[in-house]
Design an enzyme around this catalytic site. Sequence first.
Site, PDB file in Angstrom:
ATOM      1  N   GLY A  27      14.916  10.395 -35.167  1.00 47.12           N
ATOM      2  CA  GLY A  27      14.701  11.003 -33.851  1.00 47.12           C
ATOM      3  C   GLY A  27      15.763  10.592 -32.854  1.00 47.12           C
ATOM      4  O   GLY A  27      16.095  11.352 -31.932  1.00 47.12           O
ATOM      5  N   ALA A  28      16.302   9.392 -33.043  1.00 51.37           N
ATOM      6  CA  ALA A  28      17.310   8.930 -32.082  1.00 51.37           C
ATOM      7  C   ALA A  28      18.597   9.743 -32.231  1.00 51.37           C
ATOM      8  O   ALA A  28      19.297  10.002 -31.251  1.00 51.37           O
ATOM      9  CB  ALA A  28      17.583   7.443 -32.289  1.00 51.37           C
ATOM     10  N   GLY A  73       0.821  -1.206   0.000  1.00 45.53           N
ATOM     11  CA  GLY A  73       0.000   0.000   0.000  1.00 45.53           C
ATOM     12  C   GLY A  73       0.855   1.256   0.000  1.00 45.53           C
ATOM     13  O   GLY A  73       1.784   1.410  -0.798  1.00 45.53           O
ATOM     14  N   GLY A  74       0.534   2.150   0.937  1.00 45.73           N
ATOM     15  CA  GLY A  74       1.229   3.439   1.020  1.00 45.73           C
ATOM     16  C   GLY A  74       2.732   3.289   1.121  1.00 45.73           C
ATOM     17  O   GLY A  74       3.489   4.151   0.666  1.00 45.73           O
TER      18      GLY A  74
HETATM   19  C1  HXC Z   1      -1.992  -2.763  11.023  1.00 51.16           C
HETATM   20  C2  HXC Z   1      -0.884  -4.596  10.292  1.00 51.16           C
HETATM   21  C3  HXC Z   1      -0.861  -4.083   8.988  1.00 51.16           C
HETATM   22  C4  HXC Z   1      -1.457  -2.819   8.776  1.00 51.16           C
HETATM   23  C5  HXC Z   1       0.119  -5.989   8.984  1.00 51.16           C
HETATM   24  N1  HXC Z   1      -0.281  -5.781  10.245  1.00 51.16           N
HETATM   25  N2  HXC Z   1      -0.226  -4.963   8.186  1.00 51.16           N
HETATM   26  N3  HXC Z   1      -1.447  -3.933  11.298  1.00 51.16           N
HETATM   27  N4  HXC Z   1      -1.987  -2.181   9.810  1.00 51.16           N
HETATM   28  N5  HXC Z   1      -1.461  -2.233   7.576  1.00 51.16           N
HETATM   29  C6  HXC Z   1      -0.071  -6.645  11.386  1.00 51.16           C
HETATM   30  C7  HXC Z   1      -0.893  -7.930  11.320  1.00 51.16           C
HETATM   31  O1  HXC Z   1      -2.180  -7.709  11.792  1.00 51.16           O
HETATM   32  C8  HXC Z   1      -0.086  -8.830  12.236  1.00 51.16           C
HETATM   33  O2  HXC Z   1      -0.379  -8.514  13.556  1.00 51.16           O
HETATM   34  C9  HXC Z   1       1.338  -8.395  11.958  1.00 51.16           C
HETATM   35  O3  HXC Z   1       1.254  -7.077  11.411  1.00 51.16           O
HETATM   36  C10 HXC Z   1       2.061  -9.274  10.983  1.00 51.16           C
HETATM   37  O4  HXC Z   1       1.228  -9.421   9.848  1.00 51.16           O
HETATM   38  P1  HXC Z   1       0.861 -10.841   9.206  1.00 51.16           P
HETATM   39  O5  HXC Z   1      -0.309 -10.623   8.337  1.00 51.16           O
HETATM   40  O6  HXC Z   1       0.743 -11.868  10.289  1.00 51.16           O
HETATM   41  O7  HXC Z   1       2.179 -11.139   8.390  1.00 51.16           O
HETATM   42  P2  HXC Z   1       2.312 -11.872   7.007  1.00 51.16           P
HETATM   43  O8  HXC Z   1       1.509 -13.118   6.966  1.00 51.16           O
HETATM   44  O9  HXC Z   1       3.782 -11.958   6.748  1.00 51.16           O
HETATM   45  O10 HXC Z   1       1.664 -10.863   5.928  1.00 51.16           O
HETATM   46  C11 HXC Z   1       2.254  -9.600   5.717  1.00 51.16           C
HETATM   47  C12 HXC Z   1       1.301  -8.756   4.854  1.00 51.16           C
HETATM   48  C13 HXC Z   1      -0.105  -8.707   5.532  1.00 51.16           C
HETATM   49  C14 HXC Z   1       1.194  -9.382   3.481  1.00 51.16           C
HETATM   50  C15 HXC Z   1       1.933  -7.372   4.706  1.00 51.16           C
HETATM   51  O11 HXC Z   1       0.067  -8.344   6.909  1.00 51.16           O
HETATM   52  C16 HXC Z   1      -1.003  -7.728   4.881  1.00 51.16           C
HETATM   53  O12 HXC Z   1      -1.589  -8.002   3.845  1.00 51.16           O
HETATM   54  N6  HXC Z   1      -1.179  -6.554   5.525  1.00 51.16           N
HETATM   55  C17 HXC Z   1      -2.004  -5.494   4.967  1.00 51.16           C
HETATM   56  C18 HXC Z   1      -1.328  -4.912   3.762  1.00 51.16           C
HETATM   57  C19 HXC Z   1      -2.110  -3.801   3.121  1.00 51.16           C
HETATM   58  O13 HXC Z   1      -3.139  -4.022   2.483  1.00 51.16           O
HETATM   59  N7  HXC Z   1      -1.677  -2.583   3.392  1.00 51.16           N
HETATM   60  C20 HXC Z   1      -2.304  -1.434   2.803  1.00 51.16           C
HETATM   61  C21 HXC Z   1      -2.833  -0.574   3.881  1.00 51.16           C
HETATM   62  S1  HXC Z   1      -3.617   0.758   3.112  1.00 51.16           S
HETATM   63  P3  HXC Z   1      -0.273  -9.600  14.742  1.00 51.16           P
HETATM   64  O14 HXC Z   1      -0.865  -8.895  15.910  1.00 51.16           O
HETATM   65  O15 HXC Z   1      -1.056 -10.791  14.298  1.00 51.16           O
HETATM   66  O16 HXC Z   1       1.184  -9.893  14.901  1.00 51.16           O
HETATM   67  C22 HXC Z   1      -2.386   1.867   2.771  1.00 51.16           C
HETATM   68  C23 HXC Z   1      -2.821   3.203   2.267  1.00 51.16           C
HETATM   69  C24 HXC Z   1      -2.608   3.294   0.797  1.00 51.16           C
HETATM   70  O17 HXC Z   1      -1.229   1.668   2.941  1.00 51.16           O
HETATM   71  C25 HXC Z   1      -2.130   4.636   0.443  1.00 51.16           C
HETATM   72  C26 HXC Z   1      -1.713   4.631  -1.008  1.00 51.16           C
HETATM   73  C27 HXC Z   1      -0.974   5.860  -1.336  1.00 51.16           C
END
Ligand code: HXC
Length: 512
Positions: free
Chosen positions: A402-403, A168-169
Site C-alpha cells: 500500500g505504501a 476551552g473555545g
Molecule cells: C472570564 C476569565 C476567564 C474566562 C480567566 N478569566 N478566564 N474571565 N472568562 N473564561 C479571568 C480571571 O477571572 C482573572 O480575573 C483573570 O482572567 C486572570 O485569570 P487567573 O485565573 O487569575 O490567571 P491564571 O492563574 O494564570 O490562570 C489562567 C487560566 C484560568 C488557567 C486560563 O484563568 C482558567 O482556568 N480560566 C478558565 C479557563 C476555562 O475553563 N475556559 C473555558 C471557558 S468555556 P481577575 O479579575 O482576577 O484578574 C469555553 C467554551 C468552550 O471556552 C467551547 C468549546 C468549543
Amino acid sequence: MSLEKQIKKLNEETSALNNPELIAKQRQKGKLTARERIDILLDKDSFVELNPFAQSRFNDFGMDQKKFPGDAVVSGFGKINNRQVCVYSQDFSKIGGSLGEMHGQKIINAIKMARQTGCPMIGIIDSGGARIQEGIASLDGYAGIFREMVKASGIIPQISIILGPSAGGASYAPGLSDFIFMVEGISQMYITGPEVIKSVTGESISFNDLGGASVHALKSGCAHFISQTENECLESVKKVLDYLPQNNLENPPAKNSSGTDNLCPRLLEIVPQEEGKGYDMKEVIKEIFDPDSFFEVQAGFAPNSIAAFARLGGQTVGIAANQTKSMAGTLDVNSSDKIARFVRLCDTFNIPIINLIDTPGYLPGTDQEHKGIIRHGAKILYAYAEASVPKISLILRKAFGGAYIALASKELGYDKVIAWPSAQIGVMGPKQAVKIIFHRELENSKDPIELEKEKILELSETFLSPWQAAKLGKLDLIINPQETRSVLFKLLESMLNKRESKAPRKHGNIPL
Ligand code: HXC
C-alpha cells in the site's frame, strides 16, 4: 471641542490602551505583552491597529469595561518581510484574554480582511477562553471566528501562535489553523482544564502535562512547531511564511540558487547497501536540497515519517519522506495523518511535492488495525490522488504494498516516478512473499532454508527489481544516486507550469 482638544483626547485614549499596571501583570508571568509580540513579529512601524477603542457592552457581574478599551485583543494589519499579514494578539492582562462578543468581532474583522485581501492571518493566543460573564454572546463570538476561519481555509495561510493559555473555545481557533506554534513552559492548550478534569474524573494533572508544548508536539500532534522562547517562536513564524505564497492564487516565493548540477556522492555513504539497515533520511534530504533550506513540520510527531519544506534550485517544495530510523519508516495511523494533511496544505498553496520513499509499507498489527489504519491510511491515498500540484516520487530502496500505491504509483496520479538501482518494488517484502507463494515447496523441501534463500534472491532480482517496474512503464527513470539533485530539479522545473482542471462538485468526502 476644538481640534486641539480632540487631538489631545485621541492621544489620551491611545495611551490608555497601554495600562502600565496591566503590562506589569503580564510581565510578572514571564510573558511579552500583546503589543510587544506584534512589534517583534512585524516589520518595524508597519503595524496599523484597527478598532483599538472598541469596547464590550457587557457590564454585568461587576465588570467595568471602560477599564479594558480594545476588549482584550489587539488586531490589525502590517508586514512581515515586506509582505502583508493580518494579525490579532490577545491580551491576557485584560480579563484573562477571555473572548467576548466585541473581542470576537475584532478577530472576525481581521480574518475577513485577510481573506478578502489575500494575505496570511496570524493569531496570537493567550486566553482563558469564552468570557464567562458574556454567556452566549461569547460562545457566538467563537462560532463566528470558526466560520470565518473555515471560509478562509485553503485561500490564505492561517497561523496560530499559542503564547499562554489557550483554554476551552480558544483552542479551536488553533485547531482550525494550518499551523500551530507553541513555546515550552509558556503555552498550554486544552479544551477542559485540570480543575474540570479533576472534578469529573478525579485525575490530577498539571497544565503542562495536560496541554503543554511537548505534549502537543509529541503526543497529540496538534503543534507543528515548538520553541524554547517567545522570540525564537516568532522568528520561526517568519521562517515558515518564507515558504508560503500569500494566498492560493499565488505561487510560493522562489529564491536564488547556486545551481543544481552538482553530484551528491555522499548519498552513497548515507544510505547503506544492506536493505535491513536504517539510516537518517534527514541526512539524505540535506544532501539533495538547497543548503539550509530544510524546515521540518511536526518534527516530534510520528517520527517514522518526515514532512518538511525545502528548496530545490531556489523553488519551494514540500517533502514527504519515510524515516527508516524510526519503526523502519512504516506508515502508521499518525504518520498517515501527518503526511495527508501536509500534502493537502502543499496542494492548496501550489507547493510541488517530492516524496522520498523507503518503507516496508503500512504497519501491521492489531493495535494499528484497531486504531483505524484503514481510515487513516486512506487519507494519504485521498490526499495524493486529489492533489494537482506537481508530484514527484523517488524510490531509494523499499516501496512495498500500500505504501508503494500511496507514495509512488503513477496510477494514483504521480507525475514522475524515479528510482535508484537499489529500489525494490513489490506487493510485500521478499521474505514474506516467499513464505506465502512457495509454502508448499518449502514444506516438501529437504533443505527449506537453502530453498528459501534461493527463492528470495529469485524474487528480488526479477519481480522486485526496478528494471521490472521500468519495463512496465511504472518508472520514468532509474538514476545514478549521485545525480539525484540535478535530476529531481530538472523534473521539478519541467512540471512547474502544470495545470489540471477538476470536475465541478461541492467537495469530496475525504475519510476523516
Ligand atoms: C472570564 C476569565 C476567564 C474566562 C480567566 N478569566 N478566564 N474571565 N472568562 N473564561 C479571568 C480571571 O477571572 C482573572 O480575573 C483573570 O482572567 C486572570 O485569570 P487567573 O485565573 O487569575 O490567571 P491564571 O492563574 O494564570 O490562570 C489562567 C487560566 C484560568 C488557567 C486560563 O484563568 C482558567 O482556568 N480560566 C478558565 C479557563 C476555562 O475553563 N475556559 C473555558 C471557558 S468555556 P481577575 O479579575 O482576577 O484578574 C469555553 C467554551 C468552550 O471556552 C467551547 C468549546 C468549543
